[in-house]
Write a protein that holds these residues in place. Structure first.
Motif, short mmCIF file in Angstrom:
data_model
loop_
_atom_site.label_atom_id
_atom_site.label_comp_id
_atom_site.label_asym_id
_atom_site.label_seq_id
_atom_site.Cartn_x
_atom_site.Cartn_y
_atom_site.Cartn_z
N LYS A 180 -94.37 -30.68 -20.10
CA LYS A 180 -95.33 -29.64 -19.73
C LYS A 180 -96.42 -30.24 -18.84
O LYS A 180 -96.64 -31.45 -18.85
CB LYS A 180 -95.93 -29.01 -20.99
CG LYS A 180 -94.92 -28.23 -21.81
CD LYS A 180 -95.58 -27.60 -23.03
CE LYS A 180 -94.56 -26.80 -23.84
NZ LYS A 180 -95.18 -26.23 -25.08
N PRO A 181 -97.13 -29.40 -18.08
CA PRO A 181 -98.17 -29.93 -17.18
C PRO A 181 -99.27 -30.67 -17.93
O PRO A 181 -99.68 -30.26 -19.02
CB PRO A 181 -98.72 -28.67 -16.50
CG PRO A 181 -97.63 -27.66 -16.62
CD PRO A 181 -96.96 -27.93 -17.93
N TYR A 182 -99.75 -31.74 -17.34
CA TYR A 182 -100.86 -32.50 -17.90
C TYR A 182 -101.52 -33.28 -16.78
O TYR A 182 -100.97 -33.43 -15.69
CB TYR A 182 -100.38 -33.46 -19.00
CG TYR A 182 -99.52 -34.60 -18.50
CD1 TYR A 182 -100.09 -35.82 -18.13
CD2 TYR A 182 -98.14 -34.47 -18.38
CE1 TYR A 182 -99.31 -36.86 -17.65
CE2 TYR A 182 -97.35 -35.51 -17.91
CZ TYR A 182 -97.94 -36.70 -17.54
OH TYR A 182 -97.18 -37.73 -17.07
N GLU A 183 -102.70 -33.78 -17.05
CA GLU A 183 -103.43 -34.63 -16.11
C GLU A 183 -103.71 -35.97 -16.77
O GLU A 183 -103.71 -36.08 -17.99
CB GLU A 183 -104.77 -33.99 -15.73
CG GLU A 183 -104.72 -32.63 -15.08
CD GLU A 183 -106.11 -32.08 -14.88
OE1 GLU A 183 -106.90 -32.72 -14.14
OE2 GLU A 183 -106.42 -31.04 -15.48
N THR A 184 -103.96 -36.96 -15.93
CA THR A 184 -104.41 -38.26 -16.45
C THR A 184 -105.63 -38.69 -15.66
O THR A 184 -105.83 -38.28 -14.52
CB THR A 184 -103.33 -39.34 -16.31
OG1 THR A 184 -102.97 -39.52 -14.94
CG2 THR A 184 -102.10 -39.00 -17.13
N GLU A 185 -106.44 -39.52 -16.29
CA GLU A 185 -107.58 -40.13 -15.60
C GLU A 185 -107.62 -41.61 -15.95
O GLU A 185 -107.79 -41.98 -17.11
CB GLU A 185 -108.90 -39.46 -15.96
CG GLU A 185 -110.06 -40.03 -15.16
CD GLU A 185 -111.30 -39.17 -15.21
OE1 GLU A 185 -112.41 -39.72 -15.01
OE2 GLU A 185 -111.18 -37.94 -15.42
N MET A 220 -104.60 -30.11 -20.25
CA MET A 220 -104.55 -31.28 -21.12
C MET A 220 -104.72 -32.52 -20.26
O MET A 220 -104.03 -32.69 -19.26
CB MET A 220 -103.22 -31.32 -21.89
CG MET A 220 -103.17 -32.36 -22.97
SD MET A 220 -101.65 -32.24 -23.96
CE MET A 220 -101.97 -30.76 -24.89
N LYS A 221 -105.64 -33.40 -20.67
CA LYS A 221 -105.90 -34.60 -19.88
C LYS A 221 -105.89 -35.83 -20.79
O LYS A 221 -106.48 -35.83 -21.88
CB LYS A 221 -107.25 -34.51 -19.17
CG LYS A 221 -107.60 -35.75 -18.35
CD LYS A 221 -108.98 -35.69 -17.75
CE LYS A 221 -109.03 -34.78 -16.56
NZ LYS A 221 -110.34 -34.89 -15.84
N LEU A 222 -105.24 -36.90 -20.31
CA LEU A 222 -105.17 -38.18 -21.02
C LEU A 222 -105.97 -39.22 -20.25
O LEU A 222 -105.74 -39.45 -19.07
CB LEU A 222 -103.73 -38.63 -21.15
CG LEU A 222 -103.49 -39.99 -21.81
CD1 LEU A 222 -103.80 -39.92 -23.31
CD2 LEU A 222 -102.06 -40.47 -21.58
N TYR A 223 -106.90 -39.87 -20.93
CA TYR A 223 -107.67 -40.97 -20.35
C TYR A 223 -107.00 -42.29 -20.75
O TYR A 223 -106.64 -42.47 -21.92
CB TYR A 223 -109.11 -40.94 -20.86
CG TYR A 223 -109.91 -39.74 -20.38
CD1 TYR A 223 -110.75 -39.85 -19.27
CD2 TYR A 223 -109.82 -38.50 -21.03
CE1 TYR A 223 -111.49 -38.75 -18.83
CE2 TYR A 223 -110.56 -37.41 -20.59
CZ TYR A 223 -111.39 -37.54 -19.49
OH TYR A 223 -112.12 -36.46 -19.06
N TYR A 224 -106.89 -43.23 -19.80
CA TYR A 224 -106.09 -44.42 -20.06
C TYR A 224 -106.54 -45.63 -19.25
O TYR A 224 -107.27 -45.50 -18.26
CB TYR A 224 -104.62 -44.13 -19.76
CG TYR A 224 -104.28 -44.10 -18.28
CD1 TYR A 224 -103.73 -45.21 -17.64
CD2 TYR A 224 -104.52 -42.96 -17.50
CE1 TYR A 224 -103.43 -45.20 -16.29
CE2 TYR A 224 -104.21 -42.93 -16.15
CZ TYR A 224 -103.66 -44.06 -15.54
OH TYR A 224 -103.37 -44.04 -14.20
N PHE A 225 -106.10 -46.82 -19.70
CA PHE A 225 -106.03 -48.04 -18.90
C PHE A 225 -104.56 -48.29 -18.62
O PHE A 225 -103.72 -48.11 -19.53
CB PHE A 225 -106.53 -49.28 -19.66
CG PHE A 225 -107.95 -49.27 -20.09
CD1 PHE A 225 -108.95 -48.64 -19.35
CD2 PHE A 225 -108.32 -49.94 -21.25
CE1 PHE A 225 -110.26 -48.66 -19.77
CE2 PHE A 225 -109.63 -49.97 -21.67
CZ PHE A 225 -110.61 -49.33 -20.93
N PRO A 226 -104.17 -48.76 -17.45
CA PRO A 226 -102.75 -49.05 -17.18
C PRO A 226 -102.19 -50.10 -18.14
O PRO A 226 -102.80 -51.15 -18.36
CB PRO A 226 -102.77 -49.59 -15.74
CG PRO A 226 -104.01 -49.01 -15.14
CD PRO A 226 -105.01 -48.96 -16.25
N GLY A 227 -101.04 -49.80 -18.73
CA GLY A 227 -100.35 -50.74 -19.59
C GLY A 227 -100.90 -50.85 -20.99
O GLY A 227 -100.31 -51.53 -21.83
#
Length: 203
Positions: free
Chosen positions: A23-28, A1-8
């Motif tokens: 649970k384990p996840y990734e961010t980009e 599972m991956k979440l794409y984001y801008f900080p804040g």
């Protein structure tokens, strides 16, 4: 599972919820320019964040992502155990997403909505700030005698916390809203919140 984001930005809400789930996840982390590139537009045609990718399932829109994460992980108890409890959570989630967040758009993007007219932009910000204060009053009153919007911690609380961060960032003053400030302090002390903030470089 991956979440794409801008900080804040609003994906911080989903980031906090992912920490609460445990649970384990990734961010980009993305730049605004990257969200307009063809590869990302295939995931999110709106060229916006958040986007959540879970295997072959791609989901956009904060409210939908939060609902999905809570439904997928009932043991985290972030949505409610009964139809009424879930309706309450979704009610407060909707207030944060559809009312408070939407009104903040006028504050953050006043130059766009005013067509570049500085005087009109100032009026937009002033009127939007007034509306935000009235919406935050509703949440402040709701928190009287409660630690959380529904009485139990939910995805709506993560959203409200991020909206309060935005209020502080944009200097939308909230005088006399002691319940909101106590809520904000509780959230800031939460390990999951701290982990998400640290991961995004916000603390």
């Amino acid at each position: 599972m991956k979440l794409y984001y801008f900080p804040g930005a609003c994906p911080l809400v989903s980031h906090i919820v992912l920490e609460w789930i445990g649970k384990p996840y990734e961010t980009e982390r993305l730049t605004r320019e990257q969200t307009k590139e063809p590869a990302y537009l295939k995931l999110n045609p709106a060229g916006a964040v958040p986007t959540l990718v879970d295997g072959d399932f791609v989901l956009t829109q904060s409210a939908a992502i939060l609902d999905y994460l809570a439904e997928l992980n009932p043991e985290a108890k972030l949505l409610g155990d009964t139809p009424r409890a879930r309706a309450e959570t979704r009610r407060w989630l909707s207030l944060c997403n559809s009312d408070i967040h939407r009104t903040f758009n006028l504050v953050f993007a006043a130059p766009y909505f005013s067509g570049g007219d500085e005087a009109v932009g100032k009026v937009l910000i002033a009127k939007a700030s007034e509306k935000l204060k009235s919406l935050f009053v509703i949440t402040n009153d709701r928190l009287k005698g409660r630690n959380w919007l529904t009485g139990e911690r939910s995805v709506a609380d993560a959203y409200l916390f991020v909206m309060l961060m935005w209020a502080d960032f944009k200097q939308v003053t909230l005088p006399g809203m002691e319940e909101l400030r106590k809520f904000q302090q509780r959230m800031q002390a939460d390990p999951g919140v701290q982990a998400a903030l640290k991961a995004q470089g916000l603390i």
